[in-house]
Every structure is written in structure tokens, then in C-alpha cells.
Design a protein around this motif. Structure first.
Motif, PDB file in Angstrom:
ATOM      1  N   THR A  65       7.805  10.757  21.915  1.00  0.00           N
ATOM      2  CA  THR A  65       8.344  10.114  23.113  1.00  0.00           C
ATOM      3  C   THR A  65       7.519  10.484  24.330  1.00  0.00           C
ATOM      4  N   TRP A  66       7.249  11.800  24.469  1.00  0.00           N
ATOM      5  CA  TRP A  66       6.531  12.251  25.668  1.00  0.00           C
ATOM      6  C   TRP A  66       5.047  11.893  25.608  1.00  0.00           C
ATOM      7  N   ALA A  67       4.489  11.859  24.406  1.00  0.00           N
ATOM      8  CA  ALA A  67       3.102  11.384  24.282  1.00  0.00           C
ATOM      9  C   ALA A  67       3.035   9.945  24.782  1.00  0.00           C
ATOM     10  N   GLY A  68       4.021   9.132  24.396  1.00  0.00           N
ATOM     11  CA  GLY A  68       4.060   7.738  24.829  1.00  0.00           C
ATOM     12  C   GLY A  68       4.185   7.597  26.341  1.00  0.00           C
ATOM     13  N   TRP A  69       4.957   8.486  26.953  1.00  0.00           N
ATOM     14  CA  TRP A  69       5.117   8.438  28.414  1.00  0.00           C
ATOM     15  C   TRP A  69       3.875   8.924  29.153  1.00  0.00           C
ATOM     16  N   MET A  70       3.284  10.010  28.681  1.00  0.00           N
ATOM     17  CA  MET A  70       2.329  10.748  29.513  1.00  0.00           C
ATOM     18  C   MET A  70       0.863  10.468  29.202  1.00  0.00           C
ATOM     19  N   ALA A  92       2.352  11.598  13.849  1.00  0.00           N
ATOM     20  CA  ALA A  92       3.255  11.181  14.932  1.00  0.00           C
ATOM     21  C   ALA A  92       2.503  10.362  15.974  1.00  0.00           C
ATOM     22  N   LEU A  93       1.288  10.783  16.294  1.00  0.00           N
ATOM     23  CA  LEU A  93       0.505  10.083  17.318  1.00  0.00           C
ATOM     24  C   LEU A  93       0.025   8.725  16.828  1.00  0.00           C
ATOM     25  N   ILE A  94      -0.442   8.677  15.597  1.00  0.00           N
ATOM     26  CA  ILE A  94      -0.967   7.420  15.073  1.00  0.00           C
ATOM     27  C   ILE A  94       0.151   6.390  14.961  1.00  0.00           C
ATOM     28  N   ARG A  95       1.353   6.860  14.657  1.00  0.00           N
ATOM     29  CA  ARG A  95       2.491   5.948  14.582  1.00  0.00           C
ATOM     30  C   ARG A  95       2.705   5.193  15.883  1.00  0.00           C
ATOM     31  N   ILE A  96       2.405   5.821  17.006  1.00  0.00           N
ATOM     32  CA  ILE A  96       2.616   5.124  18.280  1.00  0.00           C
ATOM     33  C   ILE A  96       1.293   4.629  18.871  1.00  0.00           C
ATOM     34  N   GLY A  97       0.265   4.571  18.029  1.00  0.00           N
ATOM     35  CA  GLY A  97      -0.964   3.908  18.447  1.00  0.00           C
ATOM     36  C   GLY A  97      -2.011   4.786  19.110  1.00  0.00           C
TER      37      GLY A  97
END
Length: 231
Positions: A65-70, A92-97
């Protein structure tokens, strides 16, 4: 709206690239190319000692979540993580691109006298803040619904994920104290502001929970929300 989330749709997870552990020489070399260092250690370790300009995003349930925000999809980054966690974090990171990772180092590589620029996260207790309240601008980085329920008098509410777009609302002539509920989100926010050149930023260690426990004054009920830029 999470920033540009899943712009390109999820990656296929069949073959996860393994992020490589960087040698100190390689780490030093790519640091000068605008890489963000994302430190995934716990808040206390980070506060005590971290590579100057790092962004903390703790390795816990909210990591994605926070990787996606920041983080920015276009900016390359390096993780500070332990070997046994790197595959899960990668996934986790690759899942959100986010696949723009140049590799990782562990804390010993950069904190043990290799001549790197090491920093602390400035922290303040509720009691010390209350004693010098007028010297600080208080930034509450929780969600507005939390802010409405109870807040420190005079606090300004800017969700941690919206800081980048609202940085001009900060009063750089004052000391800035950042807080959330218990200290996790505010450590992300503090590290972000510090990384963006605001050197006078303090994290309220115990969050508003500690402020309330110390019996210090609070405001409750609806307030006029700050006009935030969120686009």
C-alpha cells in the motif's frame, strides 16, 4: 485513488526476477543516478541510523500500500532488506507494477563504517512537543475521518500519501512535527520530507495515542478540512 496503481496491469508472477545483492562499489556507483533507497527495516532501527535521504517503508502488511503511495513507477530504486525477505518484497512490488529495482543491500553493508552519509530520524515525545508547542507546525498524516474524531489542537491534516502534492503548505520557518496514530505512517512521512530537503522535521514517537495517554489537550468533532491538491 492510489497513485498510478497498476497502470500497466499486474505482471505475470510465474518467474519472479531475483533482485541481486549489490556490492558496495555498485551501490555507490548507482546512487548518483537518482535512485531512491527504500529502507524496509523497522521504524526504530531506521530512526537510529539510515542512509541519508532514504525513504522508510516498513516490511509489514501495509508494505505494498505504502509503496503504491510513495514511490514513482519511473524512478529506479534500491531496497535495504535482509536476504530472507527479498523474494517476498520483490513479489509484493511486482504485483503492483514496480519492477524498476536495481537490487538490494542489507543494513550492515551501508551502516558499518563504509564512509556513507548516515542520518537519524529526529524524534520528539508528546511532553516535549507540548512544552514547545508554539515552535512547531503540527502535520497530522492520518486520514481525515481519524483527524475528525480526535486531533492535537492546531494540527493540519495532510494524508501521508498526499504530502508530495501539498509540500508547499508546510511552514519551513518553523520546526515541523509529523504524527499519525502510533508512529508508523509518520515515520514514512518524516523520511519523505527529510528526503525532500526539509531538515527541521520531527516524528512524534508515540503518535496521537501517546499524546492522549499523557493527558494532553485534544480537539474533537468536525473541522474545516485543508484544501488539498490531490491530482
Amino acid at each position: 485513488e492510489m497513485k498510478k496503481q497498476n497502470k500497466l496491469g499486474p505482471k505475470i508472477l510465474g518467474s519472479i526476477p531475483i533482485f541481486s545483492k549489490l556490492s558496495i562499489d555498485v551501490f555507490e556507483g548507482i546512487l548518483n543516478n537518482g535512485h531512491i533507497i527504500v529502507d524496509t527495516r523497522d521504524q526504530l532501527s531506521f530512526a537510529k541510523s539510515h542512509y541519508s535521504g532514504s525513504l522508510i517503508i516498513q516490511d509489514n502488511n501495509s508494505f505494498s500500500t505504502w509503496a503504491g503511495w510513495m514511490l514513482d513507477y519511473n524512478q529506479p530504486y534500491i531496497l535495504v532488506a535482509s536476504e530472507d525477505r527479498i523474494n517476498d518484497l520483490t513479489r509484493a512490488l511486482i504485483r503492483i507494477g514496480f519492477d524498476n529495482v536495481s537490487g538490494y543491500v542489507n543494513e550492515n553493508d551501508i551502516l558499518n563504517g563504509n564512509g556513507f552519509n548516515i542520518n537519524i530520524l529526529k524524534e520528539i515525545t508528546a511532553q516535549d512537543l507540548n512544552n514547545d508547542l508554539f515552535e512547531f507546525q503540527i502535520i497530522d498524516v492520518r486520514g481525515y475521518s481519524e483527524f475528525e474524531i480526535v486531533r492535537i489542537p492546531g494540527a493540519i491534516n495532510i494524508h501521508a500519501g498526499e504530502l508530495e502534492r501539498n509540500i508547499e503548505k508546510l511552514d519551513t520557518d518553523k520546526k515541523i512535527v509529523v504524527h499519525c496514530e502510533s508512529g508508523d505512517r509518520s515515520s514514512i512521512a518524516s523520511s519523505f520530507l527529510d528526503r525532500n530537503g526539509l531538515s527541521n522535521v520531527y516524528n512524534l514517537t508515540c503518535g496521537i495515542n501517546g499524546w492522549i495517554e499523557a493527558g494532553l489537550p485534544v480537539e474533537k468533532g468536525s473541522s474545516v478540512p485543508l484544501e488539498l491538491s490531490s491530482g
